[in-house]
Design a protein around this motif. Sequence first.
Motif, mmCIF file in Angstrom:
data_model
loop_
_atom_site.group_PDB
_atom_site.id
_atom_site.type_symbol
_atom_site.label_atom_id
_atom_site.label_comp_id
_atom_site.label_asym_id
_atom_site.label_seq_id
_atom_site.Cartn_x
_atom_site.Cartn_y
_atom_site.Cartn_z
ATOM 1 N N LYS A 146 17.799 -8.738 -13.347
ATOM 2 C CA LYS A 146 16.457 -8.906 -13.306
ATOM 3 C C LYS A 146 16.307 -10.088 -12.131
ATOM 4 O O LYS A 146 15.311 -10.433 -11.943
ATOM 5 C CB LYS A 146 15.959 -9.563 -14.627
ATOM 6 C CG LYS A 146 16.007 -8.225 -15.574
ATOM 7 C CD LYS A 146 15.571 -8.711 -16.890
ATOM 8 C CE LYS A 146 15.348 -7.610 -18.023
ATOM 9 N NZ LYS A 146 15.025 -7.919 -19.363
ATOM 10 N N VAL A 173 3.164 1.072 -3.231
ATOM 11 C CA VAL A 173 3.842 1.794 -4.573
ATOM 12 C C VAL A 173 3.903 3.259 -4.408
ATOM 13 O O VAL A 173 2.880 3.937 -3.959
ATOM 14 C CB VAL A 173 2.826 1.463 -5.809
ATOM 15 C CG1 VAL A 173 3.452 1.885 -6.960
ATOM 16 C CG2 VAL A 173 2.991 -0.229 -5.779
ATOM 17 N N LYS A 233 7.420 7.814 -12.705
ATOM 18 C CA LYS A 233 8.312 6.508 -12.352
ATOM 19 C C LYS A 233 7.589 6.088 -11.144
ATOM 20 O O LYS A 233 7.267 6.798 -10.090
ATOM 21 C CB LYS A 233 9.745 6.985 -12.220
ATOM 22 C CG LYS A 233 10.387 7.411 -13.670
ATOM 23 C CD LYS A 233 11.766 7.637 -13.447
ATOM 24 C CE LYS A 233 12.682 8.166 -14.659
ATOM 25 N NZ LYS A 233 12.143 7.075 -15.872
ATOM 26 N N GLN A 234 7.575 4.625 -11.165
ATOM 27 C CA GLN A 234 7.195 3.992 -9.954
ATOM 28 C C GLN A 234 8.247 3.325 -9.209
ATOM 29 O O GLN A 234 9.225 2.891 -9.757
ATOM 30 C CB GLN A 234 6.247 2.862 -10.297
ATOM 31 C CG GLN A 234 4.800 3.341 -10.755
ATOM 32 C CD GLN A 234 3.835 2.343 -11.362
ATOM 33 O OE1 GLN A 234 4.034 1.294 -10.544
ATOM 34 N NE2 GLN A 234 3.072 2.534 -12.283
ATOM 35 N N SER A 235 8.052 3.309 -7.773
ATOM 36 C CA SER A 235 8.808 2.688 -6.869
ATOM 37 C C SER A 235 8.062 1.963 -5.948
ATOM 38 O O SER A 235 6.982 2.017 -5.570
ATOM 39 C CB SER A 235 9.844 3.760 -5.983
ATOM 40 O OG SER A 235 10.524 4.598 -6.877
ATOM 41 N N LEU A 236 8.864 1.025 -5.432
ATOM 42 C CA LEU A 236 8.078 -0.148 -4.453
ATOM 43 C C LEU A 236 8.809 -0.133 -2.969
ATOM 44 O O LEU A 236 10.207 0.164 -2.739
ATOM 45 C CB LEU A 236 8.433 -1.753 -5.022
ATOM 46 C CG LEU A 236 7.958 -1.749 -6.209
ATOM 47 C CD1 LEU A 236 7.991 -3.290 -6.764
ATOM 48 C CD2 LEU A 236 6.479 -1.518 -6.360
ATOM 49 N N GLY A 244 12.279 -1.150 -4.304
ATOM 50 C CA GLY A 244 12.326 -1.637 -5.544
ATOM 51 C C GLY A 244 11.782 -0.488 -6.777
ATOM 52 O O GLY A 244 11.587 0.596 -6.477
ATOM 53 N N GLY A 245 11.917 -0.772 -7.755
ATOM 54 C CA GLY A 245 11.603 0.100 -8.947
ATOM 55 C C GLY A 245 12.437 1.076 -9.187
ATOM 56 O O GLY A 245 13.896 1.122 -8.911
ATOM 57 N N TYR A 246 12.057 2.567 -9.394
ATOM 58 C CA TYR A 246 13.056 3.501 -9.618
ATOM 59 C C TYR A 246 14.137 3.785 -8.435
ATOM 60 O O TYR A 246 15.151 4.061 -8.709
ATOM 61 C CB TYR A 246 12.412 4.715 -10.103
ATOM 62 C CG TYR A 246 13.043 6.049 -10.406
ATOM 63 C CD1 TYR A 246 13.769 5.691 -11.744
ATOM 64 C CD2 TYR A 246 13.250 7.100 -9.611
ATOM 65 C CE1 TYR A 246 14.927 6.950 -12.310
ATOM 66 C CE2 TYR A 246 14.282 8.048 -9.907
ATOM 67 C CZ TYR A 246 14.899 7.953 -11.283
ATOM 68 O OH TYR A 246 15.895 8.973 -11.587
ATOM 69 N N SER A 268 15.244 1.962 -6.436
ATOM 70 C CA SER A 268 16.202 1.092 -6.261
ATOM 71 C C SER A 268 17.289 0.947 -7.344
ATOM 72 O O SER A 268 18.528 0.657 -7.114
ATOM 73 C CB SER A 268 15.893 -0.579 -6.404
ATOM 74 O OG SER A 268 15.266 -0.843 -7.537
ATOM 75 N N ASP A 269 16.968 2.020 -8.289
ATOM 76 C CA ASP A 269 18.088 2.192 -9.467
ATOM 77 C C ASP A 269 18.879 3.271 -9.024
ATOM 78 O O ASP A 269 20.086 3.539 -9.536
ATOM 79 C CB ASP A 269 17.144 2.559 -10.968
ATOM 80 C CG ASP A 269 16.414 1.440 -11.445
ATOM 81 O OD1 ASP A 269 16.955 0.347 -11.268
ATOM 82 O OD2 ASP A 269 15.550 1.505 -12.309
#
Length: 500
Positions: free
Chosen positions: A190, A308, A316-319, A344-346, A348-349
């Motif tokens: 985080k 976004v 699911k959201q991503s940046l 960022g968000g999904y 980036s996962d």
Amino acid sequence: MKYLYLFLFLLTMVTVNAQTISGIVTDKSTGHPIEDASVFFDNSTTAVYTKSDGSFTIRLPQNNKNSLIVSAFGYEYYVMREPVAQTQLKVALQLEENRMEELVVHKKVFSREQLLKAFRYFFLGNTNNAKNAKIQNEKDLILVFDTDANTLIAYADKPVKVLNTNLGYTVLFHMERFSVRFRERTLDPKKYENSLILGYTQYEDTGNQNEQILKNRLQTYENSSGWFLKNLILPNKHQNPFYLMANGVQIKSEDYFKIEKKEEGVYTLCVLKKARSRKPVVTQKNFINGTFDPSSVKEYTMEEVPFVVMNKKTEKQSLLYFTDECLQINAFGILEKPDALYFGGYFSDMKIADMLPEEYNNKREETDEEKFTEQVLLADEQYQAFEDKVLAYYSSEEYAAYSKCERLFQQKVQTAYTDRDTEAFAKWLETNLEKTTFVNKQEAMTLFGEREMLYKKIADGKAAIEKAENFFAEQYGAENFKEVYYKRVMSKMMQRLSKE
């Protein structure tokens, strides 16, 4: 007959040779051949290993746009950016400089197990695929934490080997650079600032392509940043499952991005304007008895915010964080310069455990090209309900009355008159009455009024249909949708009229 056979044989040999690259890999310093060097096309399953004399022959994949990589333990990578079919390619590998000393000088503030846990998270990702993937040679990893820069650094002499059971691949990642920078001395995901993973990816299919694995591959593909970027540069070509938003509002990509074809298979995307949000300027004056008073805020500044991306299916959201004003994307949705855009968000996962080889992208591209058929649209229950509403609308008494009145009006007006403002029509009549077939101005105004009264009864239905038409055109591609939609609606309308 034998001459024909010989000709076909020779033609086959030329064709085979034209689709391969052969060569020899040696040590640059000694000239000695290097055995068991890995020769592969980046991001693919096409790979071979050199023989005892350093020789190799590798098949050139069809429509290949990937680099040819040669890798051997203890040597620098050899990279051929635009490989072409040839024979006797000579590859002389340079011994790799020892980076051990610069990596181990920092203080040991975290245990190896803590470092490994963080590495797995940022290397494999944080998705269902990642949780079911396993690094099989963790002992080959060198992991340190740079306390001066609050950065986790990883290095490996050998490719990082990952067994990805969910997608049915063994992944060999030839790692050049791996770093994760944190805002403070921690390994907390985080609190990370940015991450960088650079290297070359080699895939080996496990051969276990059961129904679930094929489903997992398709789902991974349709959730990926590559699929989003492909839809962004090639709008209306695919069934776009993404929304693009700025400051909480859905936007049109063409209002914010300019996309041009740079060359065959490569596109340039430039940011026309950035996403911004209005931020209040808060001072002590905005607090009354220690309580913030929003109504007292009079000044605002515009602050840049990320774009976004919302996945319609998964929600699911991503940046998106653009570091370059312009960037290049190939037709498969892959960035030519990976650090030109951060996620960022999904998105980036999704890391190594959610990567698929180029061959899969190629196959999906071919399937997507042929994917849209009339049956695809008709399988959409939402579309079926919409089509029923369209037929009901055009078959209604209200529409029939308006249509009859509109036809009579246009016949008498003797031109395509579309303005619906009463005063504008009265003014138009003053100079154009003689060009019409109306007896007088009163007859014209009476028919115009009747036309407008009937139109008001169908206006809401018309607006709803147009909104739905735009939705399905975006969902399935404008040309695909129109071709099926108009044909079916017109056919059914003709059937109803013939029965009447």
